[in-house]
Design a protein around this motif. Structure first.
Motif, PDB file in Angstrom:
ATOM      1  N   ILE A 198       0.820  -1.212   0.000  1.00 32.60           N
ATOM      2  CA  ILE A 198       0.000   0.000   0.000  1.00 32.60           C
ATOM      3  C   ILE A 198       0.861   1.273   0.000  1.00 32.60           C
ATOM      4  CG2 ILE A 198      -1.765   1.306   1.236  1.00 32.60           C
ATOM      5  CD1 ILE A 198      -2.806  -1.245  -0.086  1.00 32.60           C
ATOM      6  N   PRO A 199       1.955   1.354   0.804  1.00 31.29           N
ATOM      7  CA  PRO A 199       2.783   2.566   0.751  1.00 31.29           C
ATOM      8  C   PRO A 199       3.308   2.873  -0.645  1.00 31.29           C
ATOM      9  CG  PRO A 199       3.332   1.289   2.699  1.00 31.29           C
ATOM     10  CD  PRO A 199       2.407   0.437   1.869  1.00 31.29           C
ATOM     11  N   GLU A 200       3.677   1.837  -1.410  1.00 27.43           N
ATOM     12  CA  GLU A 200       4.153   2.047  -2.771  1.00 27.43           C
ATOM     13  C   GLU A 200       3.058   2.641  -3.644  1.00 27.43           C
ATOM     14  OE1 GLU A 200       5.866  -0.556  -6.595  1.00 27.43           O
ATOM     15  OE2 GLU A 200       5.521  -1.518  -4.660  1.00 27.43           O
ATOM     16  N   VAL A 201       1.831   2.151  -3.459  1.00 29.91           N
ATOM     17  CA  VAL A 201       0.708   2.669  -4.239  1.00 29.91           C
ATOM     18  C   VAL A 201       0.444   4.129  -3.880  1.00 29.91           C
ATOM     19  CG1 VAL A 201      -1.722   2.380  -4.815  1.00 29.91           C
ATOM     20  CG2 VAL A 201      -0.308   0.359  -4.369  1.00 29.91           C
ATOM     21  N   LYS A 202       0.402   4.431  -2.596  1.00 24.23           N
ATOM     22  CA  LYS A 202       0.125   5.805  -2.170  1.00 24.23           C
ATOM     23  C   LYS A 202       1.220   6.766  -2.618  1.00 24.23           C
ATOM     24  CE  LYS A 202      -2.833   4.791   1.807  1.00 24.23           C
ATOM     25  NZ  LYS A 202      -3.034   4.941   3.281  1.00 24.23           N
ATOM     26  N   ALA A 203       2.464   6.282  -2.622  1.00 24.06           N
ATOM     27  CA  ALA A 203       3.577   7.148  -3.047  1.00 24.06           C
ATOM     28  C   ALA A 203       3.422   7.560  -4.506  1.00 24.06           C
ATOM     29  CB  ALA A 203       4.905   6.432  -2.839  1.00 24.06           C
ATOM     30  N   ALA A 204       2.799   6.707  -5.310  1.00 27.14           N
ATOM     31  CA  ALA A 204       2.607   7.021  -6.724  1.00 27.14           C
ATOM     32  C   ALA A 204       1.605   8.153  -6.926  1.00 27.14           C
ATOM     33  CB  ALA A 204       2.148   5.780  -7.479  1.00 27.14           C
ATOM     34  N   PHE A 205       0.803   8.430  -5.902  1.00 25.39           N
ATOM     35  CA  PHE A 205      -0.231   9.454  -6.010  1.00 25.39           C
ATOM     36  C   PHE A 205       0.122  10.728  -5.240  1.00 25.39           C
ATOM     37  CE2 PHE A 205      -2.486   5.709  -7.330  1.00 25.39           C
ATOM     38  CZ  PHE A 205      -3.411   6.158  -8.255  1.00 25.39           C
ATOM     39  N   GLN A 206       1.363  10.893  -4.886  1.00 23.82           N
ATOM     40  CA  GLN A 206       1.774  12.109  -4.186  1.00 23.82           C
ATOM     41  C   GLN A 206       1.454  13.337  -5.036  1.00 23.82           C
ATOM     42  OE1 GLN A 206       5.902  11.776  -3.104  1.00 23.82           O
ATOM     43  NE2 GLN A 206       5.462  10.619  -1.258  1.00 23.82           N
ATOM     44  N   GLY A 207       0.886  14.334  -4.367  1.00 24.22           N
ATOM     45  CA  GLY A 207       0.510  15.555  -5.069  1.00 24.22           C
ATOM     46  C   GLY A 207      -0.886  15.521  -5.638  1.00 24.22           C
TER      47      GLY A 207
END
Length: 274
Positions: A198-207
């Motif tokens: 999940i952290p990897e997925v959320k990092a892709a949506f930063q901003g």
């Protein structure tokens, strides 16, 4: 340096042969009999195996430790999960790690569990507003789900993915990193992911607006283990089984899981008992 390859012949990692552990030619008649070389399949999925900034991950560490303890010569290649199991069936690969146990996989390999896993649903986009579970998702025919080819998702997510596949609503990537890129690009509205990813997925949506995480099967646990091809000689399988057992008994396995998943990850993922 390990590198990704579409062919098993171009190795992602080539570990030292058994002579590096003191079983040189002089000891060939005195030490244990030769084991290997055997080829192990690794797949890209953080933190099991990643290639940037350099090759690392739980599966890579485990493979090196299994080689050290068993004395078996182990080489590795990086493939998709789908190709790994196809090559296991054809005898091209002899082992793989972090493998969810299924009846189909047990037809070609003996699998020794050491982890437990589960999956969750990640949602993004205005079209998923109000979706609170699988039934809500199903009720909106325009929504599509993302998965990874060759992954075994267990009873709940596996049956759901198959149902959406038959409806033309399942989009599949060759690996999880590709799935995250496709999800970020809006190719689908939902993504099946393990909590550790999940952290990897959320990092892709930063901003941007962060994705939502739902937990449709909170009590479902899948057994995950080391898969050894039934084509491997029994003596070699025995050495690898014993190596894994010793890693569990002396705490090495727990330490490796903690290194890559943290204290909490180790506490919920490590399989205790038989």
């Amino acid at each position: 340096m390990p590198r990704r390859s579409p062919s098993w012949r171009r190795f992602a990692a080539f570990f030292a042969c058994s002579g590096a552990f003191g079983w040189g030619a002089a000891g060939a008649t005195e030490g244990p009999p030769r084991c290997g070389p055997h080829v192990a399949g690794l797949y890209l999925s953080a933190p099991f195996y990643e290639e940037e900034p350099e090759p690392h991950g739980l599966d890579l560490d485990m493979l090196q430790e299994l080689q050290r303890r068993s004395g078996c010569e182990l080489r590795s290649v990086v493939e998709s999960r789908l190709r790994i199991w196809d090559q296991m069936r054809r005898g091209v690969l002899q082992l793989t790690l972090s493998s969810v146990i299924t009846p189909e996989r047990r037809e070609v390999a003996e699998i020794h569990p050491y982890l437990q896993a589960r999956f969750q649903l990640v949602l993004h986009g205005t079209a998923t507003t109000g979706v609170q579970g699988i039934a809500h998702f199903d009720a909106r025919p325009g929504l599509k789900l993302l998965g990874v080819r060759g992954y075994a998702y267990g009873p709940t997510f596996g049956a759901w993915a198959q149902r959406l596949r038959e409806q033309g609503r399942l989009v599949e990537a060759s690996d999880f990193q590709g799935a995250v890129r496709m999800f970020r690009a809006g190719r689908a509205d939902g993504l099946i992911a393990a909590p550790s990813a999940i952290p990897e997925v959320k990092a892709a949506f930063q901003g941007t607006r962060p994705p939502r995480v739902l937990d449709p099967a909170p009590n479902e646990r899948l057994l995950v283990g080391m898969a050894l091809s039934l084509n491997l000689p029994e003596a070699d399988r025995q050495r690898l089984r014993q190596a894994l057992a010793s890693m569990r008994q002396d705490g090495t396995l727990q330490s490796l899981i903690k290194r890559h998943f943290g204290d909490y990850g180790a506490s919920v993922m490590l399989l205790r008992g038989d």
